[in-house]
Motif scaffolding. Structure first.
Motif, PDB file in Angstrom:
ATOM      1  N   ARG A  71       0.818  -1.218   0.000  1.00 25.83           N
ATOM      2  CA  ARG A  71       0.000   0.000   0.000  1.00 25.83           C
ATOM      3  C   ARG A  71       0.849   1.264   0.000  1.00 25.83           C
ATOM      4  N   ASP A  72       2.042   1.189   0.555  1.00 24.12           N
ATOM      5  CA  ASP A  72       2.895   2.369   0.635  1.00 24.12           C
ATOM      6  C   ASP A  72       3.683   2.613  -0.654  1.00 24.12           C
ATOM      7  N   ILE A  73       3.576   1.688  -1.614  1.00 23.12           N
ATOM      8  CA  ILE A  73       4.321   1.850  -2.863  1.00 23.12           C
ATOM      9  C   ILE A  73       3.622   2.876  -3.744  1.00 23.12           C
ATOM     10  N   SER A  74       4.344   3.898  -4.136  1.00 21.99           N
ATOM     11  CA  SER A  74       3.775   4.905  -5.030  1.00 21.99           C
ATOM     12  C   SER A  74       4.459   4.815  -6.389  1.00 21.99           C
ATOM     13  N   VAL A  75       3.690   5.130  -7.421  1.00 26.00           N
ATOM     14  CA  VAL A  75       4.248   5.225  -8.759  1.00 26.00           C
ATOM     15  C   VAL A  75       4.373   6.710  -9.073  1.00 26.00           C
ATOM     16  N   ASP A  76       5.586   7.246  -8.926  1.00 27.63           N
ATOM     17  CA  ASP A  76       5.799   8.676  -9.143  1.00 27.63           C
ATOM     18  C   ASP A  76       5.490   9.038 -10.586  1.00 27.63           C
ATOM     19  N   GLU A  77       4.744  10.116 -10.760  1.00 27.43           N
ATOM     20  CA  GLU A  77       4.278  10.513 -12.079  1.00 27.43           C
ATOM     21  C   GLU A  77       4.862  11.853 -12.502  1.00 27.43           C
ATOM     22  N   LEU A  78       5.249  11.956 -13.757  1.00 25.85           N
ATOM     23  CA  LEU A  78       5.684  13.243 -14.303  1.00 25.85           C
ATOM     24  C   LEU A  78       4.511  14.210 -14.409  1.00 25.85           C
ATOM     25  N   LEU A  79       3.342  13.680 -14.777  1.00 25.42           N
ATOM     26  CA  LEU A  79       2.171  14.525 -14.999  1.00 25.42           C
ATOM     27  C   LEU A  79       1.112  14.275 -13.938  1.00 25.42           C
ATOM     28  N   SER A  80       0.448  15.341 -13.516  1.00 27.34           N
ATOM     29  CA  SER A  80      -0.658  15.206 -12.580  1.00 27.34           C
ATOM     30  C   SER A  80      -1.882  14.652 -13.303  1.00 27.34           C
ATOM     31  N   ASP A  81      -2.839  14.134 -12.546  1.00 26.38           N
ATOM     32  CA  ASP A  81      -4.078  13.640 -13.151  1.00 26.38           C
ATOM     33  C   ASP A  81      -4.827  14.755 -13.867  1.00 26.38           C
ATOM     34  N   ASP A  82      -4.779  15.970 -13.311  1.00 32.70           N
ATOM     35  CA  ASP A  82      -5.459  17.109 -13.955  1.00 32.70           C
ATOM     36  C   ASP A  82      -4.853  17.396 -15.327  1.00 32.70           C
ATOM     37  N   THR A  83      -3.516  17.364 -15.397  1.00 36.09           N
ATOM     38  CA  THR A  83      -2.851  17.607 -16.675  1.00 36.09           C
ATOM     39  C   THR A  83      -3.172  16.507 -17.674  1.00 36.09           C
ATOM     40  N   LYS A  84      -3.152  15.260 -17.209  1.00 39.60           N
ATOM     41  CA  LYS A  84      -3.487  14.143 -18.094  1.00 39.60           C
ATOM     42  C   LYS A  84      -4.898  14.288 -18.662  1.00 39.60           C
ATOM     43  N   GLN A  85      -5.844  14.616 -17.784  1.00 39.84           N
ATOM     44  CA  GLN A  85      -7.212  14.789 -18.241  1.00 39.84           C
ATOM     45  C   GLN A  85      -7.314  15.892 -19.280  1.00 39.84           C
ATOM     46  N   ALA A  86      -6.601  16.996 -19.043  1.00 42.86           N
ATOM     47  CA  ALA A  86      -6.636  18.128 -19.978  1.00 42.86           C
ATOM     48  C   ALA A  86      -6.049  17.740 -21.338  1.00 42.86           C
ATOM     49  N   VAL A  87      -4.942  16.991 -21.324  1.00 41.39           N
ATOM     50  CA  VAL A  87      -4.310  16.583 -22.584  1.00 41.39           C
ATOM     51  C   VAL A  87      -5.229  15.644 -23.361  1.00 41.39           C
ATOM     52  N   ILE A  88      -5.770  14.644 -22.680  1.00 42.40           N
ATOM     53  CA  ILE A  88      -6.652  13.683 -23.356  1.00 42.40           C
ATOM     54  C   ILE A  88      -7.893  14.390 -23.893  1.00 42.40           C
ATOM     55  N   HIS A  89      -8.452  15.291 -23.101  1.00 48.50           N
ATOM     56  CA  HIS A  89      -9.636  16.037 -23.545  1.00 48.50           C
ATOM     57  C   HIS A  89      -9.312  16.895 -24.771  1.00 48.50           C
ATOM     58  N   GLN A  90      -8.142  17.538 -24.747  1.00 48.31           N
ATOM     59  CA  GLN A  90      -7.740  18.377 -25.876  1.00 48.31           C
ATOM     60  C   GLN A  90      -7.570  17.551 -27.142  1.00 48.31           C
ATOM     61  N   MET A  91      -6.957  16.381 -27.024  1.00 46.37           N
ATOM     62  CA  MET A  91      -6.787  15.504 -28.177  1.00 46.37           C
ATOM     63  C   MET A  91      -8.133  15.010 -28.696  1.00 46.37           C
ATOM     64  N   SER A  92      -9.049  14.727 -27.793  1.00 45.31           N
ATOM     65  CA  SER A  92     -10.389  14.284 -28.193  1.00 45.31           C
ATOM     66  C   SER A  92     -11.115  15.382 -28.964  1.00 45.31           C
ATOM     67  N   GLU A  93     -11.014  16.621 -28.469  1.00 44.00           N
ATOM     68  CA  GLU A  93     -11.653  17.756 -29.154  1.00 44.00           C
ATOM     69  C   GLU A  93     -11.035  17.970 -30.540  1.00 44.00           C
ATOM     70  N   MET A  94      -9.708  17.839 -30.617  1.00 43.25           N
ATOM     71  CA  MET A  94      -9.028  18.012 -31.895  1.00 43.25           C
ATOM     72  C   MET A  94      -9.492  16.949 -32.894  1.00 43.25           C
ATOM     73  N   PHE A  95      -9.612  15.711 -32.415  1.00 40.73           N
ATOM     74  CA  PHE A  95     -10.063  14.623 -33.273  1.00 40.73           C
ATOM     75  C   PHE A  95     -11.453  14.929 -33.844  1.00 40.73           C
ATOM     76  N   GLU A  96     -12.352  15.407 -32.995  1.00 39.37           N
ATOM     77  CA  GLU A  96     -13.713  15.717 -33.438  1.00 39.37           C
ATOM     78  C   GLU A  96     -13.705  16.861 -34.450  1.00 39.37           C
ATOM     79  N   SER A  97     -12.852  17.857 -34.221  1.00 35.43           N
ATOM     80  CA  SER A  97     -12.774  18.989 -35.156  1.00 35.43           C
ATOM     81  C   SER A  97     -12.291  18.526 -36.524  1.00 35.43           C
TER      82      SER A  97
END
Length: 341
Positions: free
Chosen positions: A58-84
């Motif tokens: 339980r104490d093992i963490s997977v250190d991330e370069l990107l925060s979850d908020d940033t990941k969500q923003a990137v994926i959302h942006q790519m999704s919007e671009m795809f639709e456009s």
């Protein structure tokens, strides 16, 4: 938490890491108790491994370069671009720039973290996570190679959009219909972008020995941005192959494959820098040591990615009674013999 095969997951176990949908929303959150229906759905949408919240890890963490908020923003942006692009519209260069700024902020803040591609991929989010991963790895690689902030942003935008030629059109691998050509044609007309950004899309499938596509460029004719994106693109494709018939490699296997391409398909200097920032044995992965003991990787050493810290559980029968942590950096004669599926 511990990385496990989806086929070994049982109802009642706790999800250890959030899974995102194709538009950036949360599909399943960390901490949710998995049901038969959830596990069945994850299998159906193409998930092969997930992180489970295991009491012994339980104490093992997977250190991330990107925060979850940033990941969500990137994926959302790519999704919007795809639709456009799918509907024949222009995408917002300003919105892409803002998303890349946020990503670069995270990379600069967490630049000492070794890269581990830990986000769970599904059939729907695979294209967008690939773009995000190539952008993230290229950015950290460029930073370690001494690029300035203007160059880093150009590289990051180019890496994020390297496969833009695939969006909204069927994949064709010949002539000017190759996605590298299509990507170049799309990006070179964006007045807000440097032409170098378009060349990342144009050249990311070129090889330093001239065997690449679409133009067969060699060595110095390939821009450094494209050489960087090419390594990141190759690594992500080895870890998460788009073709279901191809074997999915583990990080240490993918690194061996990349090294075999040094000086032919991939630039040697870029690869040297890449191997310094990648986590060869990521936290949460199960390994077998040369002393025949098995354990889970719980810690990393920057500069010594092949010598992580491994937790070995002591058991009496099936009961865990304690554990020992072995720092491979302190035991030069001990090594990882294999990674356990």
């Amino acid at each position: 938490m511990k990385l496990v095969d989806i086929e070994t997951v049982e109802p009642g176990q706790i999800l250890g890491k959030t899974i995102f949908s194709s538009n950036g929303t949360v599909l399943l959150s960390t901490g949710v108790q998995l049901t038969v229906y959830m596990i069945s759905t994850l299998r159906r949408i193409g998930v092969t491994t997930i992180y489970i919240d295991n009491p012994m890890y339980r104490d093992i963490s997977v250190d991330e370069l990107l925060s979850d908020d940033t990941k969500q923003a990137v994926i959302h942006q790519m999704s919007e671009m795809f639709e456009s692009l799918k509907s024949g519209k222009e995408f917002s260069s300003k919105a892409v720039g803002k998303t890349v700024d946020d990503l670069l902020d995270d990379v600069l803040k967490n630049q000492n973290i070794l890269i581990h591609l830990s986000d769970i991929r599904t059939a729907d989010n695979a294209m967008f996570l690939h773009a995000m991963n190539v952008c993230m790895m290229s950015s950290l690689l460029g930073l370690n190679m001494g690029l300035n902030m203007i160059q880093l942003k150009e590289l990051a935008i180019g890496a994020l959009l390297h496969d833009i030629g695939k969006l909204g059109a069927p994949e064709v691998q010949e002539g000017r219909m190759h996605h590298a050509w299509r990507g170049f044609d799309l990006l070179k007309n964006k007045r807000e972008y440097s032409l170098l950004i378009a060349h990342v899309a144009f050249q990311h499938h070129e090889a330093v020995d001239g065997s690449g596509v679409p133009r067969g460029l060699t060595g110095e004719d390939i821009h450094i941005y494209a050489k960087i994106a090419s390594v990141a693109n190759a690594y992500d494709n080895l870890i998460f192959p788009a073709d279901k018939e191809e074997t999915k490699l583990l990080p240490h296997e993918a690194c061996e494959q990349l090294n075999a391409m040094s000086g032919t398909k991939l630039d040697h200097e870029v690869l040297v820098h890449f191997m310094r920032i990648i986590s060869i044995y990521p936290n949460g992965i199960s390994v077998k040591l040369s002393n025949r003991k098995t354990g889970v990787v719980v810690g990393q050493h920057r500069g010594l990615p092949g010598r992580p810290i491994v937790r070995v559980i002591d058991k009496e029968g099936d009961e865990a009674v304690g554990y020992d942590e072995i720092d491979l950096a302190q035991h030069p004669t001990l090594f990882i013999e294999s990674v356990l599926a």
